[in-house]
Design an enzyme around this catalytic site. Sequence first.
Site, PDB file in Angstrom:
ATOM      1  N   TYR A  47       7.694   8.389 -15.147  1.00 30.78           N
ATOM      2  CA  TYR A  47       9.003   8.870 -14.720  1.00 30.78           C
ATOM      3  C   TYR A  47      10.061   8.741 -15.817  1.00 30.78           C
ATOM      4  CZ  TYR A  47       7.052   8.356  -9.975  1.00 30.78           C
ATOM      5  OH  TYR A  47       6.279   8.407  -8.849  1.00 30.78           O
ATOM      6  N   HIS A 105      -1.911   5.517 -11.367  1.00 36.10           N
ATOM      7  CA  HIS A 105      -1.034   6.583 -10.881  1.00 36.10           C
ATOM      8  C   HIS A 105      -1.806   7.820 -10.422  1.00 36.10           C
ATOM      9  CE1 HIS A 105       3.235   8.451 -11.553  1.00 36.10           C
ATOM     10  NE2 HIS A 105       2.676   8.888 -10.440  1.00 36.10           N
TER      11      HIS A 105
END
Length: 274
Positions: A47, A105
Site C-alpha cells: 500500500y 498478502h
Amino acid sequence: MQTLTTQGVTMPKLGLGTFRLTGENCRRAVESALALGYRHIDTAEMYANEDAVGAALASSGVPRGEVFVTTKAWHDHLEPQTIRAALAASLDKLRLDHADLYLVHWPVPGMKLGPALDTLMQLRDEGRIRALGVANFTVPLLRQAVEEIGAPIACNQIEYHVLLDQSPVRRYLAANSIPLVAYAPLAQGRLADHAELAAIARKHGATPAQVALKWALDQDGVAAIPKAGRRESQKANLDAFAIALDEADRRVIAGLPKDQRFVNPAFAPRWDIA
C-alpha cells in the site's frame, strides 16, 4: 467494540482499511479513526502507506497495547530472508517493535508456502509478530497451509460482501475456527445506491452501506475492514453496529446476485477450484 479471538490474539471485528490511502490523507484518516475509537488498523507493504500509518499511531496517544495492527508481505517477498527483511522494513515504517498480525498478502503460482509459513512461525516465536495469517487463499491453499504445513493460521483476509458468495471458503474457515476478515465489504463503494439495500436502509433509518456492513459484522467469525478516509464515513461504519437486521432483511440480501468479484488481479488464484 465487538472482538474475535484467534490464535491467542483479540481482534476488533471492525477495522480501518487503508488501501489507496497514502501520505497526509492516510495519516489524517488513521488519526481520525483512532480518535473515534477504532482499534484495528490494516495496512500492507504494497500500500506504500506504512510510514503514514506509523506517524498516526505515534501521534495518537493511544497505548500500543490497545491497537491491533495488521500488515502484509507482498508475494515477491516470501523467501525466508526476504520475508524477514520485509517485516523489518514494515515495522520500521510503522514505528513498532511488533505487528499483531502479519499476512501472506497474495498467493502466487510456484511460491514456497511451507518455508514462508515456517518463517512466520519463527517470527512469532521471536516476538516480532503476535499471530500469522493469509489473504486471498482458496480452500485448496488453506488446506495446504493448515493440514499439510500445520501453520496456526489466525485469519484469511478475502474480498467479501453482499454481492459475492464465499461459502466454500467460509465453511472451511468455520470448521477450523479461523476468522474471515472481509476487505472491500462495501464492494468498493458500489453499494451506496443499491435499490434493495436502500429499501432495507429506509426501514432502519440507515444507509445502504451501513446495511451491507452490518450484514457482514452480524456473521460469526467475520471481521470487516472497510476503507474510510473521511471522519463521517468512519463514524457511519461504527454506527452500523446499532442496526438490527431482521430475517426479512437477510432473506432479501441472500437473494441478491452473489457473483460480483471486484478484486481479481492476473496473478490471483482460481476461485472456482474447491
